[in-house]
Scaffold this active site. Structure first.
Site, PDB file in Angstrom:
ATOM      1  N   GLY A 239       0.836  -1.196   0.000  1.00 26.53           N
ATOM      2  CA  GLY A 239       0.000   0.000   0.000  1.00 26.53           C
ATOM      3  C   GLY A 239       0.870   1.244   0.000  1.00 26.53           C
ATOM      4  O   GLY A 239       2.019   1.214  -0.447  1.00 26.53           O
ATOM      5  N   SER A 240       0.320   2.310   0.538  1.00 28.47           N
ATOM      6  CA  SER A 240       1.035   3.581   0.494  1.00 28.47           C
ATOM      7  C   SER A 240       2.149   3.633   1.531  1.00 28.47           C
ATOM      8  O   SER A 240       2.149   2.878   2.510  1.00 28.47           O
ATOM      9  CB  SER A 240       0.055   4.724   0.781  1.00 28.47           C
ATOM     10  N   THR A 241       3.080   4.551   1.330  1.00 29.34           N
ATOM     11  CA  THR A 241       4.143   4.770   2.309  1.00 29.34           C
ATOM     12  C   THR A 241       3.524   5.201   3.641  1.00 29.34           C
ATOM     13  O   THR A 241       3.986   4.800   4.707  1.00 29.34           O
ATOM     14  CB  THR A 241       5.121   5.825   1.769  1.00 29.34           C
ATOM     15  N   GLY A 244       2.497   2.171   5.428  1.00 23.26           N
ATOM     16  CA  GLY A 244       3.663   1.414   5.892  1.00 23.26           C
ATOM     17  C   GLY A 244       4.328   2.044   7.101  1.00 23.26           C
ATOM     18  O   GLY A 244       4.859   1.346   7.964  1.00 23.26           O
ATOM     19  N   GLU A 261       5.690  -3.378   0.950  1.00 24.08           N
ATOM     20  CA  GLU A 261       5.748  -2.975  -0.466  1.00 24.08           C
ATOM     21  C   GLU A 261       4.978  -1.676  -0.554  1.00 24.08           C
ATOM     22  O   GLU A 261       3.754  -1.675  -0.640  1.00 24.08           O
ATOM     23  CB  GLU A 261       5.034  -3.989  -1.354  1.00 24.08           C
ATOM     24  N   CYS A 295       1.895   0.213  -8.603  1.00 23.31           N
ATOM     25  CA  CYS A 295       2.965   0.775  -7.778  1.00 23.31           C
ATOM     26  C   CYS A 295       4.214   0.932  -8.625  1.00 23.31           C
ATOM     27  O   CYS A 295       5.089   1.734  -8.310  1.00 23.31           O
ATOM     28  CB  CYS A 295       3.204  -0.048  -6.523  1.00 23.31           C
TER      29      CYS A 295
HETATM   30  C1  UN1 Z   1       1.740  -3.489  -7.807  1.00 32.94           C
HETATM   31  O1  UN1 Z   1       1.495  -2.526  -8.521  1.00 32.94           O
HETATM   32  O2  UN1 Z   1       1.426  -3.496  -6.591  1.00 32.94           O
HETATM   33  O3  UN1 Z   1       5.507  -5.250 -12.020  1.00 32.94           O
HETATM   34  C2  UN1 Z   1       2.338  -4.743  -8.317  1.00 32.94           C
HETATM   35  C3  UN1 Z   1       4.293  -5.041 -12.162  1.00 32.94           C
HETATM   36  C4  UN1 Z   1       3.341  -6.121 -11.743  1.00 32.94           C
HETATM   37  C5  UN1 Z   1       3.086  -6.056 -10.279  1.00 32.94           C
HETATM   38  C6  UN1 Z   1       2.735  -4.703  -9.749  1.00 32.94           C
HETATM   39  N1  UN1 Z   1       3.906  -7.404 -12.081  1.00 32.94           N
HETATM   40  O4  UN1 Z   1       3.853  -4.019 -12.665  1.00 32.94           O
END
Ligand code: UN1
Length: 506
Positions: A239-241, A244, A261, A295
């Site tokens: 999720g977002s910073t 986290g 992540e 992300c």
């Molecule tokens: C995400 O955006 O949380 O590398 C994961 C990628 C994808 C996974 C993204 N395989 O863009």
């Protein structure tokens, strides 16, 4: 063009095909399934109460005592069956992903493919959870390390990869001998119900305990229970910073482990020697694909000043003609933003571009599809300097362009943001590519040459540094985060031998 009623029918049909428990769907609930296509609620979903969340963790903990003793290759059979069921139901799962996350069909199917791929990887892993042996300094001794299941893994996942991120964690955790409690985004409960249903079915099919997987549904309060419960050994949160920053210290305070992540601010460096068509095509997917809601989405282009005008013109032309609309329609490349708030956040960010002397070259405006959700044309923004709003992640399709004069400056610009997830360089100059990949180069967890920032394969470890949180999921040796390591000294000498030459005999 689909109406909200069409989406309700589609969702019901998909959940029916997967065999989801009808009792989870209720007319009135604080938790509603909704679609970014219509911008409306589809139907209510039964929210997990705090007591029920605690009970779910208890069941996962109980199941762990048995599951950890099941041989890893046997555990692999559960994940193998899960992969088969996901393959058989790929179209149906992809439909739920499109309904709840707004992804175009090809990307929704791609996300489901990631699940199938990671199941394959995990099945292989189930016979490869290797420990090392080391030479002992003492005669008649042996040193080795063994890897053991960790316990209950709490998976907290985001709306934008509602099924794949769960599978990276769950497929690997299960072969490692852990059990899982999943708290999905409250925006994607139906995807989660679909996955949970398939996993429980896989467990029945292979005779594994169904309780190895628990699903808890709701908003932040439910996630907090997973974060704070000492029976949860590892919290893997995406999720977002901002999220986290709360989860990390709370889990650490009880000496739990976390795997984070978090946000990215992913850049591409484009040098004068780059193949321009290859670069521009890759950049358009990385920045505008998934409506900028990965992300790994590309947020910054660091381009050499000699080619900047030409490259900006090409990207602007591409953004201008991107087909935006119903993600179920073939030919559409950009679906909706997840909700109206995301649109507002994007507008606010664009409103701040002037503060740093930047200008919007193209895009940023609402696109009316007549469907009710928030569609937007991806925005291309030129800025004279990398500062201000450009240093934060806006979860929407905004691509900032900044120029550089020499390669050292490009590397410095690349690393001068607080986040460190993914990145790419487009160049045919080997020295530049190697420097970018070297210790003085990109400080991100993912660094690519002649490939964009998004769309990583599952075989590598996925994650990033700095404010991205440092976690690694999915392939390579990321499995180690889901296990505990024991170092073993085995003495077969028949004598007492102390290490470091210590003598303790009277
Ligand atoms: C995400 O955006 O949380 O590398 C994961 C990628 C994808 C996974 C993204 N395989 O863009």
């Amino acid at each position: 063009m689909k109406t909200n009623d069409d989406l309700i029918d589609l969702a019901r049909e998909a959940l029916g095909k997967l065999g989801a428990d009808e009792e989870l769907f209720v007319p009135d609930s604080a938790l509603g399934a909704r679609s970014p296509l219509s911008g409306q609620q589809l139907f209510g979903v039964r929210q997990t109460t705090p007591d029920e969340a605690g009970e779910a963790i208890g069941r996962a903990r109980d199941a762990f005592t048995q599951w950890r003793l099941t041989p890893a290759p046997v555990r692999g059979k559960l994940v193998k069956r899960l992969g088969e069921l996901i393959s058989e139901n790929a179209e149906t799962l992809a439909t739920l992903v499109t309904i709840e996350a707004g992804k175009i069909r090809s990307e929704a199917l791609g996300e489901v493919q990631e699940m199938i791929d990671v199941c394959d990887l995990a099945v292989g892993l189930s016979r490869q959870l290797y420990g090392k042996t080391m030479p002992s300094e003492r005669p008649g001794h042996r040193l080795q390390e063994t890897w053991h299941p960790l316990g209950v893994v709490g998976v907290i996942s985001a709306f934008n990869f509602p099924v794949a991120v769960w599978s990276w964690n769950t497929a690997v955790a299960l072969v490692c001998g852990d059990t899982v409690v999943w708290k999905p985004s409250e925006l994607t409960s139906l995807c989660a119900i679909g996955c949970h249903t398939l996993l429980r079915r896989a467990a029945r099919d292979v005779g594994a305990p169904e309780d190895v997987h628990q699903l808890v549904l709701g908003a932040r309060e439910v996630g907090e229970i997973v974060v704070d419960d000492p029976r949860v050994a590892l919290v893997s949160a995406t999720g977002s910073t901002r999220m986290g920053r709360e989860v990390g210290p709370r889990v650490a305070a009880r000496f739990g482990r976390s795997l984070l992540e978090l946000g990215g601010n992913n850049a591409v460096i484009m040098t004068p020697s780059a193949d321009k068509d290859q670069a521009v095509n890759s950049i358009v997917f990385a920045a505008a694909g998934t409506a900028g809601q990965r992300c790994t989405s590309m947020r910054r282009l660091i381009v050499h000043e000699s080619i900047a005008d030409e490259v900006v013109a090409k990207i602007a032309a591409a953004f201008h003609t991107l087909p935006i609309g119903d993600p179920f329609e073939s030919g559409t490349l950009v679906g909706p933003l997840v909700h109206e708030d995301a649109f507002e956040t994007m507008q606010k960010a664009l409103g701040r571009v002037g503060e740093i002397g930047g200008e919007v070259v193209t895009g940023g405006e609402r696109v009316d599809t007549g469907m009710g959700g928030a569609w937007v044309r991806p925005a291309l923004v030129r800025v004279p300097k990398q500062e201000g709003i450009m240093l934060t992640e806006t979860f929407a399709p905004i691509l900032y362009v900044v120029t550089y004069a020499d390669f050292d400056e490009a590397l410095a610009l690349h690393n001068a943001v607080p986040q460190g997830l993914s990145s790419g360089i487009f160049t045919t100059d080997q020295t530049e590519a190697e420097r970018y990949l070297s210790a003085e180069g990109a400080d991100t967890g993912i660094a690519n040459v002649n490939a964009g920032t998004s769309g990583a394969e599952i075989g590598g470890a996925f994650g990033g540094e700095k404010e991205t949180g440092g976690g690694r999921e999915s392939g390579s040796d990321a499995w180690r985060s889901y296990m505990r390591r024991a170092t073993n000294t085995i003495n077969y000498s028949g004598r007492v031998e102390l290490a470091q030459g210590v003598n303790f005999s009277a």
